[in-house]
Design a protein around this motif. Structure first.
Motif: not given
Length: 178
Positions: A124-134
């Protein structure tokens, strides 16, 4: 050649009584994607009654969360029925940046160390306000979140079926008990 579509958001819970919904972002440029009048192709579970397309009527940022309203969804009950629906846009509306990746491009890729040792698989890929995370499913059955930044993920090779993860010591152990 057919035009491919990519997920730009996943609809979450309703907000308020007027049919607005929260969304989990899958785009790094929501202000350009969420323009009233934009029509999204939808992906929803079969039998949910979600229309094949939704036209955006409103978009606003509320306490760091995007709230969207759609034509034909006038109330909270209608908004609840959209929960879990994916919103897609055609490739032609997306930026052609070399470093822009979509979740569907990454899921299923093997995660390896710079030396080529198997770590696990991207799930998956989690999008975030500062950076995305695999999101990685590690070989031992646990999951790890890896900041999707060039210093830690220096190579993404969809054709080769892999991503290189150069994790600092302890990163892949975060959240494990023991």
């Amino acid at each position: 050649m057919p035009v491919e579509s990519h997920v730009v958001a996943r609809i979450g819970r309703p907000h308020g009584l007027r049919g607005e919904v929260t969304v989990q972002l899958h785009t790094d440029n929501p202000a350009e994607r969420f323009v009233p009048g934009t029509t999204f192709v939808t992906e929803a579970e079969p039998g949910t009654g979600v229309p094949r397309e939704l036209t955006l009527t409103s978009a606003r940022l509320h306490q760091k969360t995007w709230l969207l309203g759609f034509d034909g969804i006038p109330d909270r009950t209608g908004a609840e029925g959209l929960r879990g629906t994916r919103l897609l846009l055609d490739d032609e509306t997306d930026d052609d940046e070399d470093d822009a990746w979509f979740e569907e491009d990454l899921v299923g890729l093997e995660a390896v160390t710079p030396a080529g040792e198997h770590l696990g698989e991207v799930v998956g890929l989690e999008t975030g306000p500062a950076q995305d995370r695999l999101v990685l499913a590690l070989a031992d059955g646990t999951e790890a979140l890896v900041p999707f930044v060039e210093a830690i993920v220096p190579e993404v090779d969809p054709e080769g079926g892999r991503v290189v993860v150069d994790a600092p010591p302890g990163l892949l152990d975060l959240g494990r008990e023991g």
